[in-house]
Design an enzyme around this catalytic site. Sequence first.
Site, mmCIF file in Angstrom:
data_model
loop_
_atom_site.group_PDB
_atom_site.id
_atom_site.type_symbol
_atom_site.label_atom_id
_atom_site.label_comp_id
_atom_site.label_asym_id
_atom_site.label_seq_id
_atom_site.Cartn_x
_atom_site.Cartn_y
_atom_site.Cartn_z
ATOM 1 N N GLY A 1 0.776 -1.242 0.000
ATOM 2 C CA GLY A 1 0.000 0.000 0.000
ATOM 3 C C GLY A 1 0.804 1.286 0.000
ATOM 4 O O GLY A 1 0.304 2.334 0.405
ATOM 5 N N HIS B 1 1.715 0.521 -13.032
ATOM 6 C CA HIS B 1 2.495 -0.668 -13.374
ATOM 7 C C HIS B 1 3.985 -0.305 -13.352
ATOM 8 O O HIS B 1 4.375 0.735 -13.890
ATOM 9 C CB HIS B 1 2.090 -1.167 -14.776
ATOM 10 N N ASN C 1 1.727 3.010 -2.633
ATOM 11 C CA ASN C 1 1.092 3.934 -3.588
ATOM 12 C C ASN C 1 -0.203 4.506 -3.016
ATOM 13 O O ASN C 1 -0.521 5.676 -3.238
ATOM 14 C CB ASN C 1 0.836 3.245 -4.924
ATOM 15 N N MET D 1 -3.659 -7.375 -6.978
ATOM 16 C CA MET D 1 -3.019 -8.483 -7.690
ATOM 17 C C MET D 1 -3.995 -9.443 -8.365
ATOM 18 O O MET D 1 -3.682 -10.617 -8.534
ATOM 19 C CB MET D 1 -2.108 -9.264 -6.723
#
Length: 212
Positions: free
Chosen positions: A15, A112, A17, A93
């Site tokens: 986490g 990504h 980001n 994911m």
Amino acid sequence: MTARTRVAVLISGRGSNLASLLEAARDPGYPADIVLTVASRADAPGLDHAERAGIATGVVAFGRGRARAEAEADLEATLRSHDVAFICLAGFMHVLSEDFVRRWEGRMLNIHPSLLPSFKGLDTHRRALAAGAAIHGCTVHFVNAEVDAGAIVAQAAVPILADDTEDTLAARVLAQEHRLYPIALAAVLRDETQETAGADDALVQVRRPGPA
Ligand code: GRF
């Protein structure tokens, strides 16, 4: 003041980001209000960031034998109950179904860790090193039915250094992810099409695709 867009961040793990998006959204002038974090597993460490920020959290189990349609129905209900208008995938994911993706088309971003279209999928840093690439980086893109293939919104590039290992490279790319995702989300929500920022050792380029 114009209304801020209600955003949910979907995570599966660390986490970091999510944390950078939460930090950006502390500014009342930021166009996104992160109102919800949904984790695909109850033990995702990233949930702590959301709890510390005092925003709502939910857990919707994906994978491990659970039917995807059932998980997605739960997810939709959770998003609806928080009146979410936009989704950011951040280390989520699991591959979402074509139906789900279509419903959120133009309203769902992913980050990504490579310069797409190179190195889709997993182990991007190892593969970039093995390929002898000189430049690597990260990409924020719209999510479509094909994994890591939606329209590119923004990219940040970093040089690959002679003594880089997978870990050192991953750390430099991650620092740029934290910078890029808030910039890209704001550009999309503000409908900006172009911004270039060069700082440190990275180039950030936003080139938000126009309406389809
Ligand atoms: C990031 O490298 C992101 O690009 C990829 O998964 C990782 C998630 O890291 N999709 P975090 O959970 O945001 O720390």
